[in-house]
Scaffold this motif. Structure first.
Motif, PDB file in Angstrom:
ATOM      1  N   GLY A  26       0.955  -1.137  -0.016  1.00 21.44           N
ATOM      2  CA  GLY A  26       0.030  -0.006   0.033  1.00 21.44           C
ATOM      3  C   GLY A  26       0.795   1.228   0.031  1.00 21.44           C
ATOM      4  N   THR A  27       0.245   2.323  -0.046  1.00 20.29           N
ATOM      5  CA  THR A  27       0.551   3.844  -0.261  1.00 20.29           C
ATOM      6  C   THR A  27       0.028   4.671   1.024  1.00 20.29           C
ATOM      7  OG1 THR A  27       1.472   3.617  -2.433  1.00 20.29           O
ATOM      8  CG2 THR A  27       1.170   5.611  -1.478  1.00 20.29           C
ATOM      9  N   LEU A  28       0.918   5.397   1.512  1.00 22.19           N
ATOM     10  CA  LEU A  28       0.481   6.280   2.528  1.00 22.19           C
ATOM     11  C   LEU A  28       0.871   7.604   1.946  1.00 22.19           C
ATOM     12  CD1 LEU A  28       1.671   5.117   6.201  1.00 22.19           C
ATOM     13  CD2 LEU A  28      -0.692   5.263   5.548  1.00 22.19           C
ATOM     14  N   ALA A  29      -0.441   8.531   1.993  1.00 18.27           N
ATOM     15  CA  ALA A  29      -0.021  10.026   1.884  1.00 18.27           C
ATOM     16  C   ALA A  29      -0.107  10.684   3.407  1.00 18.27           C
ATOM     17  CB  ALA A  29      -1.481  10.489   1.251  1.00 18.27           C
ATOM     18  N   VAL A  30       0.972  11.462   3.651  1.00 22.14           N
ATOM     19  CA  VAL A  30       1.194  11.794   4.962  1.00 22.14           C
ATOM     20  C   VAL A  30       1.218  13.362   4.667  1.00 22.14           C
ATOM     21  CG1 VAL A  30       2.938  12.118   6.612  1.00 22.14           C
ATOM     22  CG2 VAL A  30       3.081  10.062   5.005  1.00 22.14           C
ATOM     23  N   PRO A  31       0.423  14.113   5.732  1.00 22.77           N
ATOM     24  CA  PRO A  31       0.322  15.599   5.579  1.00 22.77           C
ATOM     25  C   PRO A  31       1.463  16.340   6.000  1.00 22.77           C
ATOM     26  CG  PRO A  31      -0.685  14.768   7.602  1.00 22.77           C
ATOM     27  CD  PRO A  31      -0.233  13.402   6.971  1.00 22.77           C
ATOM     28  N   ASP A  32       1.381  17.518   5.563  1.00 22.82           N
ATOM     29  CA  ASP A  32       2.409  18.581   5.594  1.00 22.82           C
ATOM     30  C   ASP A  32       3.346  18.449   6.890  1.00 22.82           C
ATOM     31  OD1 ASP A  32       3.993  20.772   5.582  1.00 22.82           O
ATOM     32  OD2 ASP A  32       2.778  22.131   4.524  1.00 22.82           O
ATOM     33  N   PRO A  33       4.397  18.197   6.894  1.00 24.96           N
ATOM     34  CA  PRO A  33       5.146  18.049   8.218  1.00 24.96           C
ATOM     35  C   PRO A  33       5.407  19.364   8.984  1.00 24.96           C
ATOM     36  CG  PRO A  33       6.690  17.578   6.584  1.00 24.96           C
ATOM     37  CD  PRO A  33       5.427  17.736   5.880  1.00 24.96           C
ATOM     38  N   GLY A  44      -5.941  -3.915  -3.450  1.00 27.05           N
ATOM     39  CA  GLY A  44      -7.393  -4.256  -3.449  1.00 27.05           C
ATOM     40  C   GLY A  44      -8.201  -3.014  -3.131  1.00 27.05           C
ATOM     41  N   ASP A  45      -7.839  -1.983  -2.584  1.00 25.63           N
ATOM     42  CA  ASP A  45      -8.544  -0.672  -2.610  1.00 25.63           C
ATOM     43  C   ASP A  45      -9.090  -0.219  -3.775  1.00 25.63           C
ATOM     44  OD1 ASP A  45      -8.832  -1.060   0.110  1.00 25.63           O
ATOM     45  OD2 ASP A  45      -7.248   0.512   0.826  1.00 25.63           O
ATOM     46  N   THR A  46     -10.341   0.421  -3.678  1.00 25.12           N
ATOM     47  CA  THR A  46     -10.611   1.182  -5.008  1.00 25.12           C
ATOM     48  C   THR A  46     -10.442   2.678  -4.721  1.00 25.12           C
ATOM     49  OG1 THR A  46     -13.025   1.111  -4.434  1.00 25.12           O
ATOM     50  CG2 THR A  46     -12.081  -0.774  -5.632  1.00 25.12           C
ATOM     51  N   GLU A  47     -10.324   3.041  -3.561  1.00 22.35           N
ATOM     52  CA  GLU A  47     -10.065   4.430  -3.422  1.00 22.35           C
ATOM     53  C   GLU A  47      -9.285   4.948  -1.990  1.00 22.35           C
ATOM     54  OE1 GLU A  47     -14.445   5.365  -1.208  1.00 22.35           O
ATOM     55  OE2 GLU A  47     -14.094   6.014  -3.185  1.00 22.35           O
ATOM     56  N   TRP A  48      -8.783   5.873  -1.854  1.00 21.03           N
ATOM     57  CA  TRP A  48      -8.205   6.320  -0.706  1.00 21.03           C
ATOM     58  C   TRP A  48      -8.872   6.360   0.599  1.00 21.03           C
ATOM     59  CZ3 TRP A  48      -2.879   7.379  -0.399  1.00 21.03           C
ATOM     60  CH2 TRP A  48      -2.299   7.315  -1.555  1.00 21.03           C
ATOM     61  N   ARG A  49      -8.639   6.042   1.817  1.00 19.90           N
ATOM     62  CA  ARG A  49      -9.578   6.066   2.921  1.00 19.90           C
ATOM     63  C   ARG A  49      -8.608   6.814   3.890  1.00 19.90           C
ATOM     64  NH1 ARG A  49      -8.309   1.118   6.271  1.00 19.90           N
ATOM     65  NH2 ARG A  49      -7.229  -0.261   5.060  1.00 19.90           N
ATOM     66  N   ALA A  50      -9.344   7.627   4.806  1.00 21.94           N
ATOM     67  CA  ALA A  50      -8.500   8.347   5.886  1.00 21.94           C
ATOM     68  C   ALA A  50      -8.226   7.447   6.975  1.00 21.94           C
ATOM     69  CB  ALA A  50      -9.437   9.568   6.298  1.00 21.94           C
ATOM     70  N   LEU A  51      -7.259   7.446   7.857  1.00 22.21           N
ATOM     71  CA  LEU A  51      -6.996   6.922   8.932  1.00 22.21           C
ATOM     72  C   LEU A  51      -7.228   7.696  10.149  1.00 22.21           C
ATOM     73  CD1 LEU A  51      -3.616   5.117   8.255  1.00 22.21           C
ATOM     74  CD2 LEU A  51      -5.966   4.391   8.055  1.00 22.21           C
ATOM     75  N   GLU A  52      -7.879   7.280  10.784  1.00 23.11           N
ATOM     76  CA  GLU A  52      -8.164   7.976  12.549  1.00 23.11           C
ATOM     77  C   GLU A  52      -6.812   8.393  13.214  1.00 23.11           C
ATOM     78  OE1 GLU A  52     -10.692   9.511  13.688  1.00 23.11           O
ATOM     79  OE2 GLU A  52     -12.095   8.919  11.914  1.00 23.11           O
ATOM     80  N   PRO A  53      -6.688   9.321  13.631  1.00 27.13           N
ATOM     81  CA  PRO A  53      -5.425   9.432  14.529  1.00 27.13           C
ATOM     82  C   PRO A  53      -5.068   8.380  15.539  1.00 27.13           C
ATOM     83  CG  PRO A  53      -6.669  11.714  14.621  1.00 27.13           C
ATOM     84  CD  PRO A  53      -7.463  10.583  13.961  1.00 27.13           C
ATOM     85  N   ARG A  54      -4.058   7.887  15.387  1.00 30.60           N
ATOM     86  CA  ARG A  54      -3.744   6.562  16.532  1.00 30.60           C
ATOM     87  C   ARG A  54      -2.512   6.752  17.013  1.00 30.60           C
ATOM     88  NH1 ARG A  54      -3.577   1.929  12.119  1.00 30.60           N
ATOM     89  NH2 ARG A  54      -5.391   3.107  11.494  1.00 30.60           N
ATOM     90  N   ALA A  55      -1.901   8.036  17.106  1.00 27.17           N
ATOM     91  CA  ALA A  55      -0.542   8.515  17.454  1.00 27.17           C
ATOM     92  C   ALA A  55      -0.035   9.574  17.483  1.00 27.17           C
ATOM     93  CB  ALA A  55       0.621   7.533  16.948  1.00 27.17           C
ATOM     94  N   GLY A  56       0.707  10.316  18.573  1.00 22.35           N
ATOM     95  CA  GLY A  56       1.040  11.631  18.557  1.00 22.35           C
ATOM     96  C   GLY A  56       0.336  12.675  19.471  1.00 22.35           C
ATOM     97  N   TYR A  57       0.987  13.750  19.604  1.00 22.85           N
ATOM     98  CA  TYR A  57       0.516  14.757  20.601  1.00 22.85           C
ATOM     99  C   TYR A  57      -0.705  15.335  19.880  1.00 22.85           C
ATOM    100  CZ  TYR A  57       4.591  14.330  23.782  1.00 22.85           C
ATOM    101  OH  TYR A  57       5.618  13.836  24.475  1.00 22.85           O
TER     102      TYR A  57
END
Length: 370
Positions: free
Chosen positions: A263-270, A283-296
């Motif tokens: 897979g590929t991750l699109a990462v926001p502006d650092p 196997g995906d047909t479109e991008w899906r957003a991940l809920e925040p799972r780490a970080g301040y």
């Protein structure tokens, strides 16, 4: 609740407001002194922080109650102020880059080690939920084995908005040393340290026109390359490409993309703490957003200093000087490679910083015993 960690701030330019908004009211930090070359600016800032005193740099460094100096001077002054701070027996946390030359950066780290004091350095944006969620996704195997990444920063130049942009175009400036720390720090969090680099650079024009403030219309000389592209070879075998430019207008490229076997991750502006992390798996047909799972969560500039204050023998600071030195060597080696036309192997070796667990706002903005 113990006594707050006492901080003195040197350099009260544009970026200082973002730090002060985070630190001035934080229960673990007490800003006791501020200093700037402009004494009137020091007085104005001190008046907004209860208990803070405006003073000269020399007096601030001599104050026995200052435990850590927050160094927010211009890049050309980073090394001198940090070295003076270390020599005064105080910790230092600085704005990026650590220094403008690798030798100066190395001196800061070596002298701090000899003095038994800590060094921390921006960017701390990579400790937010954006980069850290992407890291958790990679470490959790969501893209399989990571193979490559791309990082892209394209802008017409900071003279459009900064009233005094001269230092961006003087030695020690340029898009790589200015913005590269965000992208390279993020890539190290995501993929690990760098072992070698290859770079190429160019310069579009010889002068820039200031676009805001009292100097609007004034022309300033360009003394550095303003477009750089390079390849980073990570120690885990992954390859990253990076482009930083003050010569473009806009791009549709994701700030960072990480490609893996699954897979590929699109990462926001650092340059920001949060932002949407998107995944496109096999196997995906479109991008899906991940809920925040780490970080301040909902962090802001200065969280790196708080993280340093909370660090102990069990958990080192995440935005520490060793990482900043590795980032600095990566950047200066890219610039050297562009000049010499050859691949350059790095001399510094670091570990990926300890990941940040998902930390709600109320947990990093309130007191925690060390």
């Amino acid at each position: 609740m113990g006594d707050p960690h006492r901080v003195g701030v040197i350099g009260l330019g544009v970026i200082s407001r973002a730090y002060l908004d985070t630190l001035a009211d934080h229960p673990e930090v007490d800003i006791v002194a501020v200093a700037d070359l402009d004494a009137s600016r020091s007085a104005e800032v001190a008046a907004t922080i209860p208990g803070a005193e405006a003073m000269s740099v020399e007096r601030l460094l001599a104050r026995p109650d200052v435990q850590t100096v927050l160094n927010l001077t211009i890049p050309a002054a980073h090394a001198d102020i940090s070295l003076d701070t270390v020599d005064a027996g105080k910790n230092v946390y600085g704005e990026k880059p650590l220094a403008v030359t690798f030798s100066d950066g190395r001196s800061i780290i070596d002298r701090a080690a000899s003095a038994g004091v800590r060094v921390g350095c921006a960017p701390d944006t990579v400790l937010g939920t954006g980069t850290q969620t992407a890291r958790a996704a990679i470490d959790g195997g969501l893209i399989g084995r990571p193979m490559s990444a791309s990082a892209v920063m394209v802008t017409p130049g900071h003279e459009r908005w900064h009233p005094n942009p001269d230092f961006y175009y003087a030695p020690g400036g340029g898009p790589l040393l200015d913005m590269g720390p965000y992208y390279i720090s993020a890539l190290i969090h995501l993929l690990g340290p760098v072992r070698a680099v290859t770079g190429a650079a160019s310069r579009l024009r010889a002068e820039r026109v200031i676009g805001s403030g009292p100097r609007t219309g004034q022309r300033i000389p360009v003394g550095v390359d303003t477009h750089l592209t390079g390849v980073l070879e990570h120690t885990n075998g992954a390859l990253s490409t990076i482009t930083t430019s003050f010569d473009g207008v806009r791009t549709t490229a994701a700030p960072i993309e990480v490609h893996g076997e699954a897979g590929t991750l699109a990462v926001p502006d650092p340059n920001y703490f949060d932002g949407e992390v998107r995944l496109f798996a096999l196997g995906d047909t479109e991008w899906r957003a991940l809920e925040p799972r780490a970080g301040y969560a909902e962090a802001s500039r200065g969280i790196g200093l708080i993280d340093l204050v909370r660090a102990d023998d069990q958990r080192p600071p995440r935005a520490d000087g060793e990482l900043a030195l590795h980032v600095l060597e990566t950047m200066t080696s890219l610039l050297r490679s562009a000049t010499e036309g050859q691949r350059i192997e790095l001399t510094t070796v670091v570990e990926r910083p300890v990941p940040v667990p998902l930390t709600p706002t109320e947990d990093w903005t309130t007191y925690q015993a060390s």
